[in-house]
Design an enzyme around this catalytic site. Structure first.
Site: not given
Length: 203
Positions: A35, A104, A132
């Site tokens: 990611r 998600s 995040k």
């Protein structure tokens, strides 16, 4: 089979991404997810290829986050997408039947829109997390349990997860934990991964 521990790479951690991934694999992480929201596509693809090769001796699949075309081009075993990354059914058609596809889920209301072709759900954030900054409101263990109860798909808990969460996640019917900083920021990343795996198996 969804592993109890999935490590998500941290592009701004002290150690390089490949070192993070290898340490996590050595500690027992069953998946590694690449990611990085800012890395240019060419560099991301090169890193993905390097990770696939590095993880192969450990038999740990690489899951690519968000970047559908790169996942296809590098032959990644898996792809994980968020709510804003496109229609999961269309993406399944694009990647073919063999690639693992994760989605998600940030709220219980999103469960009803999950199409066929999704293999697992990343559910959270369970807790607030600095990894995040723009995350949805934390759902806590109760919110996680409510989502798990609404789906037959395996659910990985995400968002600020540590070893202290293992018992509650497993008790709720979760399939496992997706972890970033609890491994990437640990002084001994392999030991941190092992500790998380042990916390899961001991519950």
């Amino acid at each position: 089979m969804i592993p109890p521990l999935c490590f998500v790479t941290d592009p701004v951690a002290p150690q390089p991404v490949i070192a993070q991934a290898l340490a996590a694999a050595q500690g027992g992480a069953g998946w590694v997810q690449l990611r990085d929201k800012t890395l240019p596509d060419t560099e991301f693809a090169a890193l993905a290829r390097a990770l696939i090769a590095a993880l192969a001796p450990h038999e740990v699949p690489l899951i690519v986050n968000d970047r559908v075309e790169i996942a296809i081009s590098v032959g990644a075993p898996g792809l994980h997408i968020g709510q804003s990354d496109g229609d999961p059914a269309a993406i399944r058609s694009r990647i073919g039947p063999e690639m693992i596809l994760g989605l998600s889920i940030e709220a219980e209301a999103q469960i009803s829109a999950v199409p066929a072709g999704v293999d697992y759900l990343g559910v959270g954030p369970v807790h607030a997390t600095g990894s995040k900054p723009d995350h949805a409101p934390p759902i806590g263990h109760e919110g996680f349990a409510a989502i798990v109860a609404r789906t037959e798909l395996p659910c990985l808990a995400i968002g600020g997860i540590t070893k202290a969460d293992a018992a509650a996640i497993r008790a709720a019917g979760g399939a496992g934990m997706a972890v970033i900083s609890a491994i990437s920021r640990a002084p001994d990343m392999a030991l941190a991964a092992r500790t998380l795996c042990n916390a899961w198996s001991d519950t």
